[in-house]
Scaffold this motif. Structure first.
Motif, PDB file in Angstrom:
ATOM      1  N   ALA A   1     -39.185  46.695 -80.944  1.00 42.46           N
ATOM      2  CA  ALA A   1     -37.766  46.539 -81.276  1.00 42.46           C
ATOM      3  C   ALA A   1     -36.965  47.728 -80.787  1.00 42.46           C
ATOM      4  O   ALA A   1     -37.456  48.863 -80.766  1.00 42.46           O
ATOM      5  CB  ALA A   1     -37.564  46.381 -82.775  1.00 42.46           C
ATOM      6  N   CYS A   2     -35.743  47.438 -80.363  1.00 40.85           N
ATOM      7  CA  CYS A   2     -34.743  48.467 -80.087  1.00 40.85           C
ATOM      8  C   CYS A   2     -33.522  48.119 -80.910  1.00 40.85           C
ATOM      9  O   CYS A   2     -33.092  46.964 -80.899  1.00 40.85           O
ATOM     10  CB  CYS A   2     -34.292  48.451 -78.628  1.00 40.85           C
ATOM     11  SG  CYS A   2     -35.550  48.878 -77.461  1.00 40.85           S
ATOM     12  N   TYR A   3     -32.972  49.081 -81.594  1.00 37.80           N
ATOM     13  CA  TYR A   3     -31.728  48.820 -82.322  1.00 37.80           C
ATOM     14  C   TYR A   3     -30.807  50.014 -82.180  1.00 37.80           C
ATOM     15  O   TYR A   3     -31.249  51.145 -82.011  1.00 37.80           O
ATOM     16  CB  TYR A   3     -31.997  48.478 -83.779  1.00 37.80           C
ATOM     17  CG  TYR A   3     -32.952  49.402 -84.504  1.00 37.80           C
ATOM     18  CD1 TYR A   3     -34.336  49.202 -84.418  1.00 37.80           C
ATOM     19  CD2 TYR A   3     -32.489  50.467 -85.266  1.00 37.80           C
ATOM     20  CE1 TYR A   3     -35.214  50.042 -85.073  1.00 37.80           C
ATOM     21  CE2 TYR A   3     -33.365  51.314 -85.942  1.00 37.80           C
ATOM     22  CZ  TYR A   3     -34.724  51.099 -85.834  1.00 37.80           C
ATOM     23  OH  TYR A   3     -35.593  51.935 -86.480  1.00 37.80           O
ATOM     24  N   PHE A   4     -29.522  49.706 -82.214  1.00 34.83           N
ATOM     25  CA  PHE A   4     -28.541  50.762 -81.985  1.00 34.83           C
ATOM     26  C   PHE A   4     -27.348  50.461 -82.894  1.00 34.83           C
ATOM     27  O   PHE A   4     -26.641  49.484 -82.700  1.00 34.83           O
ATOM     28  CB  PHE A   4     -28.123  50.764 -80.508  1.00 34.83           C
ATOM     29  CG  PHE A   4     -27.491  52.045 -80.034  1.00 34.83           C
ATOM     30  CD1 PHE A   4     -26.773  52.867 -80.896  1.00 34.83           C
ATOM     31  CD2 PHE A   4     -27.605  52.430 -78.707  1.00 34.83           C
ATOM     32  CE1 PHE A   4     -26.201  54.050 -80.442  1.00 34.83           C
ATOM     33  CE2 PHE A   4     -27.033  53.612 -78.234  1.00 34.83           C
ATOM     34  CZ  PHE A   4     -26.322  54.419 -79.117  1.00 34.83           C
TER      35      PHE A   4
ATOM     36  N   SER B   1     -38.362  36.850 -77.588  1.00 32.06           N
ATOM     37  CA  SER B   1     -37.383  37.931 -77.625  1.00 32.06           C
ATOM     38  C   SER B   1     -36.176  37.502 -78.439  1.00 32.06           C
ATOM     39  O   SER B   1     -35.665  36.396 -78.261  1.00 32.06           O
ATOM     40  CB  SER B   1     -36.933  38.305 -76.207  1.00 32.06           C
ATOM     41  OG  SER B   1     -38.039  38.737 -75.453  1.00 32.06           O
ATOM     42  N   TYR B   2     -35.752  38.360 -79.300  1.00 26.61           N
ATOM     43  CA  TYR B   2     -34.647  38.066 -80.218  1.00 26.61           C
ATOM     44  C   TYR B   2     -33.531  39.080 -79.984  1.00 26.61           C
ATOM     45  O   TYR B   2     -33.759  40.283 -80.064  1.00 26.61           O
ATOM     46  CB  TYR B   2     -35.182  38.178 -81.644  1.00 26.61           C
ATOM     47  CG  TYR B   2     -34.142  38.313 -82.743  1.00 26.61           C
ATOM     48  CD1 TYR B   2     -33.266  37.281 -83.041  1.00 26.61           C
ATOM     49  CD2 TYR B   2     -34.079  39.482 -83.517  1.00 26.61           C
ATOM     50  CE1 TYR B   2     -32.337  37.405 -84.073  1.00 26.61           C
ATOM     51  CE2 TYR B   2     -33.153  39.613 -84.554  1.00 26.61           C
ATOM     52  CZ  TYR B   2     -32.288  38.578 -84.823  1.00 26.61           C
ATOM     53  OH  TYR B   2     -31.379  38.705 -85.846  1.00 26.61           O
TER      54      TYR B   2
ATOM     55  N   PHE C   1     -34.036  42.920 -80.554  1.00 22.48           N
ATOM     56  CA  PHE C   1     -32.978  43.830 -80.124  1.00 22.48           C
ATOM     57  C   PHE C   1     -31.793  43.660 -81.061  1.00 22.48           C
ATOM     58  O   PHE C   1     -31.186  42.588 -81.117  1.00 22.48           O
ATOM     59  CB  PHE C   1     -32.584  43.540 -78.670  1.00 22.48           C
ATOM     60  CG  PHE C   1     -33.759  43.634 -77.742  1.00 22.48           C
ATOM     61  CD1 PHE C   1     -34.234  44.858 -77.322  1.00 22.48           C
ATOM     62  CD2 PHE C   1     -34.440  42.490 -77.348  1.00 22.48           C
ATOM     63  CE1 PHE C   1     -35.356  44.952 -76.505  1.00 22.48           C
ATOM     64  CE2 PHE C   1     -35.556  42.562 -76.534  1.00 22.48           C
ATOM     65  CZ  PHE C   1     -36.017  43.802 -76.110  1.00 22.48           C
ATOM     66  N   GLY C   2     -31.496  44.674 -81.810  1.00 19.59           N
ATOM     67  CA  GLY C   2     -30.442  44.583 -82.817  1.00 19.59           C
ATOM     68  C   GLY C   2     -29.274  45.490 -82.489  1.00 19.59           C
ATOM     69  O   GLY C   2     -29.412  46.713 -82.439  1.00 19.59           O
ATOM     70  N   PHE C   3     -28.135  44.878 -82.229  1.00 16.80           N
ATOM     71  CA  PHE C   3     -26.952  45.671 -81.863  1.00 16.80           C
ATOM     72  C   PHE C   3     -25.742  45.362 -82.740  1.00 16.80           C
ATOM     73  O   PHE C   3     -24.915  46.214 -82.981  1.00 16.80           O
ATOM     74  CB  PHE C   3     -26.570  45.419 -80.399  1.00 16.80           C
ATOM     75  CG  PHE C   3     -27.595  45.908 -79.432  1.00 16.80           C
ATOM     76  CD1 PHE C   3     -27.609  47.238 -79.048  1.00 16.80           C
ATOM     77  CD2 PHE C   3     -28.555  45.056 -78.912  1.00 16.80           C
ATOM     78  CE1 PHE C   3     -28.566  47.714 -78.171  1.00 16.80           C
ATOM     79  CE2 PHE C   3     -29.519  45.517 -78.033  1.00 16.80           C
ATOM     80  CZ  PHE C   3     -29.521  46.845 -77.654  1.00 16.80           C
TER      81      PHE C   3
END
Lengths: 238, 417
Positions: free
Chosen positions: B268-271, B212-213, B242-244
């Motif tokens: 991936a989740c990014y916001f 997990s990144y 996960f890119g925030f």
């Protein structure tokens, strides 16, 4: 308990400037079931959406009063908190949103929102417990969706249930279980029901006090329970 | 551009001096990368791959960057994620600290005599080769054969200094039959720093890897992370990104299936908010037969943020009975925000199952109406829908502390939009 009554007077509704509902009036009293029957494309769903205050459905004229309070221009969530509950024909699927989220978002001061025993409600509505814990309507069959919506109606409580083609997607057994639960709320809690339907099938289970024929945006005829079966035989073009 | 080119070359020669005393075998490894790099031209925004990358501005700052060397420390600070860990690696402003339990071997590659396990060539990403040639820190983490680690390994890369370039390099080797999870957290970035981490993961036969990144850099930072995962026979890989954070945050994921019967999941989740640019490039390369790769990327953008997803599934000749799926869904929450989605397939073999799908759009008004008609106020309804959108992925994060931290990051983003 405050007097329960829904009064809609001369309601006109437009979508994109086109008038769909053209002078709809109705009076529903506590513990009454009203059926609204009409052909396809007569604007029945528009009517239900407008009563619920959906965006894009512009009320250009007329008035909706619930228990003496004018709700004509209230936002949807306030109508819901005021006691209106809509079961759509095709309920939305909400990935990652749960029944508990809806329950937590309810205002505490609400007078009628009830806390019922979930297990009992599930068995009376015939819904699997595992489904009730899943994301709302995601991966549900048509019948499961309607049962789940009915579960919410019973758990959240309401003064007025708007049922838009409740019978679509339901088999006979499911229709019976769901209708019985709603009938019990009508009898025991004075729930008011407006049931929009094509067919008399639903009305055999959820017996209406009044049947209205709805065509071209208004009520053209009203009668008792028998009218529904007459319409079934003769059609709307009489 | 010419000036930037010059500045970066200066930087490279500074690195050359820094590493002039390392072991010959390593030198040749680095040298090879340095040679490759010298043949490669610097990325520019005129190339499709770097089109939205802000790469020109990014490189214009390069001349100011200093180079961090690595000092090994005796102790680290408190971890950013709660919980117990089988191993920890902390790289903060060029200071390195690490330890590991039984079954984990951590070594500086520059001090060992084995060369890198991962081959590179001219077609690789510029910053992958850059890190291979010039990384001030290069670590190899080996999960030894047959070891099943219950607690995750935590890798933290933190940069507090401003206008600094850090290109750390990590190798993770999951030996035969081993099983472990890694959590990588990249934070900081200070004023206009550039991080270009490289993570190369080898998952050997029958091993199981969950990686997990979490990228939560400061608003002025730029990050270009490369991750390469090679999955061998009967292995199981789950990669979550996960890119925030960051002003510009790029992740390039290269998934390479080199053995039969591999099961690879990529999520991936990014916001993005404010004027952030979040940029994702993925490759699912099936070289061996009968394997599955399943990718699902979900993103949201608000304010003036912009996201890009560009993915390619490659089924090489001989990779029969491959199943490859690629899905990218995006919520655009403000009129000034934008999401681009470019899924692609390159299939050179018959009897495979592949699909790709992408969607970009606002919150479904029917979902809003549904919740509002249940008495949920519009702000809360919106929050529930957006959080729900990510839950499909976040609910599968095995580490509950990481899961709750990501939940908090999503909630925090929502406040500003």
């Amino acid at each position: 308990m405050a007097k329960r009554e829904l009064i809609i007077e001369d309601l006109h509704v437009s979508i994109d400037g086109k008038e769909i509902v053209k002078g709809f009036s109705i009076e529903v009293k506590s513990g009454e079931v009203h059926a609204i029957m009409g052909p396809n494309g007569s604007g029945k769903t528009t009517l239900a959406s407008a009563i619920m205050g959906k965006g894009g459905y512009e009320i250009t004229k007329g008035k909706i009063t619930l228990d003496g309070q004018d709700i004509t221009h209230l936002p949807t969530y306030q109508r819901a908190r005021g006691g209106i509950f809509l079961i759509s024909q095709l309920p939305s699927e909400l990935g990652g949103v749960y029944l508990d989220d809806i329950r937590r978002a309810q205002p505490h001061e609400s007078e009628y929102r009830v806390e019922r025993d979930l297990e009992r409600e599930l068995s009376s509505i015939g819904l699997d417990k595992e489904l009730a814990g899943r994301a709302i309507n995601v991966g549900f069959s048509g019948g499961e969706k309607k049962r789940f919506e009915t579960l919410q109606l019973s758990l959240l409580g309401a003064k007025l249930a708007l049922l838009d083609e409740l019978d679509s997607g339901l088999d006979i057994d499911a229709l019976r279980e769901v209708s019985r639960r709603i009938s019990r709320m009508v009898k025991e809690e004075g729930l008011m029901v407006i049931a929009i339907t094509h067919y008399s099938r639903l009305l055999k289970e959820l017996v209406p006090d009044v049947v209205h024929v709805y065509e071209k945006g208004r009520i053209t005829e009203s009668g008792n329970f028998e009218l529904a079966f007459e319409l079934e035989k003769t059609g709307y073009q009489r | 551009m010419a000036d930037n080119q010059l500045a970066l070359r200066d930087l490279q020669s500074a690195h050359m001096e820094l590493f002039s005393d390392i072991a010959e075998v390593q030198k040749s490894d680095r040298k090879r990368a340095q040679e490759l790099l010298s043949e490669k031209s610097l990325p520019t925004a005129t190339e499709e791959e770097w089109r939205y990358s802000r790469i020109d501005t990014l490189l214009s700052k390069v001349g100011n960057f200093e180079v961090g060397g690595a000092t090994v420390y005796d102790s680290g600070r408190e971890p950013l994620i709660d919980g117990a860990f089988s191993g920890r690696i902390l790289l903060t402003d060029g200071h390195l600290w690490f330890n590991g339990a039984d079954g984990i071997r951590i070594e500086q590659i520059d001090n060992s005599d084995n060369p890198s396990t991962f081959a590179i060539d001219n077609s690789d990403d510029y910053f992958r080769i850059f890190a291979r040639g010039y990384a001030p820190v290069a670590l190899r983490v080996t999960i030894e054969e047959g070891y099943q680690l219950q607690d995750p390994i935590l890798l933290e890369v933190e940069l507090n200094a401003s206008t600094t370039l850090v290109a750390p390099r990590f190798e993770f080797i999951f030996e035969k039959g081993s099983s472990a999870s890694v959590i990588e957290v990249v934070t900081g970035g200070g004023g206009a720093s550039l991080l270009t981490p490289l993570v190369e993961v080898g998952v050997r036969s029958g091993a199981s890897c969950t990686y997990s990144y979490l990228q939560n850099c400061d608003g002025w930072a730029s990050i270009v992370e490369n991750v390469v995962i090679e999955a061998d026979k009967d292995s199981k890989v789950t990669y979550n990104a996960f890119g925030f954070g960051a002003d510009y945050g790029r992740l390039r994921f290269d998934g390479r299936i080199v053995g039969d019967d591999v099961d690879m999941k990529v999520r991936a989740c990014y916001f993005g908010s404010d004027s952030q640019m979040l940029d994702f490039r993925t490759f699912q390369r099936h070289i061996a037969p009968r394997s599955t790769s399943d990718l699902l990327f979900k993103g949201a953008v608000g304010n003036e943020a912009h996201s890009v997803y560009s993915g390619l599934v490659v089924i090489e000749e001989g990779a029969v009975k491959s199943d490859a799926y690629q899905t990218n869904r995006n919520l655009v929450l403000s009129p000034g925000a934008r999401a681009d989605s470019v899924p692609n397939l390159d299939i050179r073999e018959n009897s495979v199952r592949c699909s790709h799908a992408s969607a970009v759009g606002p919150i479904d008004p029917e979902m809003m109406f549904y919740l509002e008609s249940r008495g949920v106020d519009p702000d809360e309804a919106r929050r529930l829908i957006i959080e729900g959108f990510f839950k499909e992925i976040t609910e599968t994060i095995p580490n509950l502390n990481l899961r709750s931290q990501i939940g908090a990051l999503v909630a925090n983003k929502l406040k500003g939009i």
